[in-house]
Design a protein around this motif. Structure first.
Motif, PDB file in Angstrom:
ATOM      1  N   SER A 169       1.259  40.881 -30.870  1.00  0.00           N
ATOM      2  CA  SER A 169       0.603  41.312 -29.714  1.00  0.00           C
ATOM      3  C   SER A 169      -0.751  42.565 -29.692  1.00  0.00           C
ATOM      4  O   SER A 169      -1.029  42.458 -28.778  1.00  0.00           O
ATOM      5  CB  SER A 169       1.897  41.715 -28.802  1.00  0.00           C
ATOM      6  N   GLN A 170      -0.828  42.944 -30.232  1.00  0.00           N
ATOM      7  CA  GLN A 170      -1.610  43.972 -30.955  1.00  0.00           C
ATOM      8  C   GLN A 170      -3.531  43.745 -30.642  1.00  0.00           C
ATOM      9  O   GLN A 170      -4.100  42.050 -31.836  1.00  0.00           O
ATOM     10  CB  GLN A 170      -1.792  44.978 -32.332  1.00  0.00           C
TER      11      GLN A 170
ATOM     12  N   THR B 165       0.768  32.981 -31.743  1.00  0.00           N
ATOM     13  CA  THR B 165      -0.454  34.261 -31.323  1.00  0.00           C
ATOM     14  C   THR B 165      -0.993  33.477 -29.841  1.00  0.00           C
ATOM     15  O   THR B 165      -0.462  32.632 -29.799  1.00  0.00           O
ATOM     16  CB  THR B 165      -0.726  34.544 -31.858  1.00  0.00           C
ATOM     17  N   SER B 166       0.370  34.620 -28.786  1.00  0.00           N
ATOM     18  CA  SER B 166       0.432  34.520 -27.199  1.00  0.00           C
ATOM     19  C   SER B 166      -1.648  33.624 -26.711  1.00  0.00           C
ATOM     20  O   SER B 166      -3.013  34.376 -27.974  1.00  0.00           O
ATOM     21  CB  SER B 166       0.545  34.764 -26.491  1.00  0.00           C
TER      22      SER B 166
ATOM     23  N   MET C   9      -7.111  35.266 -27.105  1.00  0.00           N
ATOM     24  CA  MET C   9      -8.325  35.498 -26.341  1.00  0.00           C
ATOM     25  C   MET C   9      -9.327  36.855 -27.006  1.00  0.00           C
ATOM     26  O   MET C   9     -10.302  36.981 -26.873  1.00  0.00           O
ATOM     27  CB  MET C   9      -8.344  34.680 -24.848  1.00  0.00           C
ATOM     28  N   ARG C  10      -8.524  37.710 -25.914  1.00  0.00           N
ATOM     29  CA  ARG C  10      -8.732  39.087 -27.360  1.00  0.00           C
ATOM     30  C   ARG C  10      -9.064  39.040 -27.933  1.00  0.00           C
ATOM     31  O   ARG C  10     -10.072  40.566 -27.593  1.00  0.00           O
ATOM     32  CB  ARG C  10      -7.609  40.343 -26.195  1.00  0.00           C
ATOM     33  N   VAL C  11      -8.675  39.065 -29.391  1.00  0.00           N
ATOM     34  CA  VAL C  11      -8.554  39.446 -30.554  1.00  0.00           C
ATOM     35  C   VAL C  11     -10.423  38.341 -29.785  1.00  0.00           C
ATOM     36  O   VAL C  11     -10.892  39.151 -31.364  1.00  0.00           O
ATOM     37  CB  VAL C  11      -7.763  38.643 -31.137  1.00  0.00           C
TER      38      VAL C  11
ATOM     39  N   GLY D 279       2.097  29.433 -28.855  1.00  0.00           N
ATOM     40  CA  GLY D 279       1.259  28.951 -30.650  1.00  0.00           C
ATOM     41  C   GLY D 279       1.119  27.804 -30.288  1.00  0.00           C
ATOM     42  O   GLY D 279       0.967  26.873 -29.318  1.00  0.00           O
ATOM     43  N   GLY D 280       0.196  26.702 -31.646  1.00  0.00           N
ATOM     44  CA  GLY D 280      -0.555  26.221 -31.630  1.00  0.00           C
ATOM     45  C   GLY D 280      -1.722  25.623 -30.773  1.00  0.00           C
ATOM     46  O   GLY D 280      -1.675  24.791 -29.753  1.00  0.00           O
TER      47      GLY D 280
END
Length: 221
Positions: free
Chosen positions: A98-99, A120-121, A126-128, A203-204
């Motif tokens: 989540s980081q 990952t959600s 998107m944020r990463v 995921g996915g």
């Protein structure tokens, strides 16, 4: 904990979330599936595993009797121990997933984070991705400014090397733009069909042509 050991911890937890493994198999997966770990050795991996066991995030179990004997031959007695993720380890890995801070955008860490985007959600992905793009756009601006200042003083080969580095960063920015647009399109489709099963939230992510991350080693900066 150093940044590099933190990346190794993250990758080990992520791989063991998929299935239990012994040390030989883990090292093989780190080297083949996550290319940034080619330089890691058993000397790096086993202290990490020991630390994760001490923290309660992994447990050690005897390998099942049907375990492939070839692995034990190659990896020695340690291959007889299988590492399994605990409930606490799974929770810790989900916290790491989540980081989205600056560490997730750096060259080596981003490649590992991207390898686990399937777990990952969508919002975190998107944020990463957007953070990575922002970081590379800043880098590209600095490279262009530096080249403009020093162009007249560079020989042809150094100039070509600088151009190669810029092209590598530009290529990754284009790739990130495609991924971000693909993620947004998936989100829009989900909004248009709210009654559909939302299994891909955790995921996915949407599959997209060319989703292998560019090799950070191409960047000469």
């Amino acid at each position: 904990m150093s940044r590099r050991s933190g990346i190794l911890e993250f990758a080990v937890l992520g791989l063991l979330r998929e299935s239990p493994m012994h040390g030989y198999e883990l090292r093989k997966r780190l080297n083949t599936s996550l290319g940034v770990f080619r330089a890691f050795s058993y000397g790096s991996l086993y202290p990490c595993l020991k630390t994760l066991v001490q923290q309660g995030w992994l447990i050690e179990e005897p390998a099942p009797p049907q375990e492939d004997p070839r692995a034990a031959t190659l990896a020695g007695r340690r291959a007889k121990i299988v590492y399994r993720l605990t409930a606490e380890g799974k929770e810790h890995f989900e916290e790491l997933l989540s980081q989205t801070g600056p560490d997730a955008w750096e060259d080596e860490h981003f490649g590992v984070r991207f390898a686990f985007f399937g777990q990952t959600s969508r919002d975190v992905r998107m944020r990463v991705l957007e953070g990575r793009r922002s970081r590379l756009e800043e880098r590209l601006a600095k490279m262009r400014a530096s080249l403009a200042r020093t162009r007249e003083r560079l020989d042809d080969y150094t100039l070509e090397l600088q151009r190669h580095g810029m092209e590598s960063v530009e290529r990754e920015v284009r790739w990130l733009n495609e991924l971000i647009e693909s993620e947004r399109a998936g989100r829009d489709q989900r909004a248009d069909a709210p009654d559909e099963r939302q299994s891909e939230d955790t995921g996915g992510g949407p599959r997209h042509p060319g989703t292998t991350p560019p090799d950070p080693s191409d960047d000469t900066t």
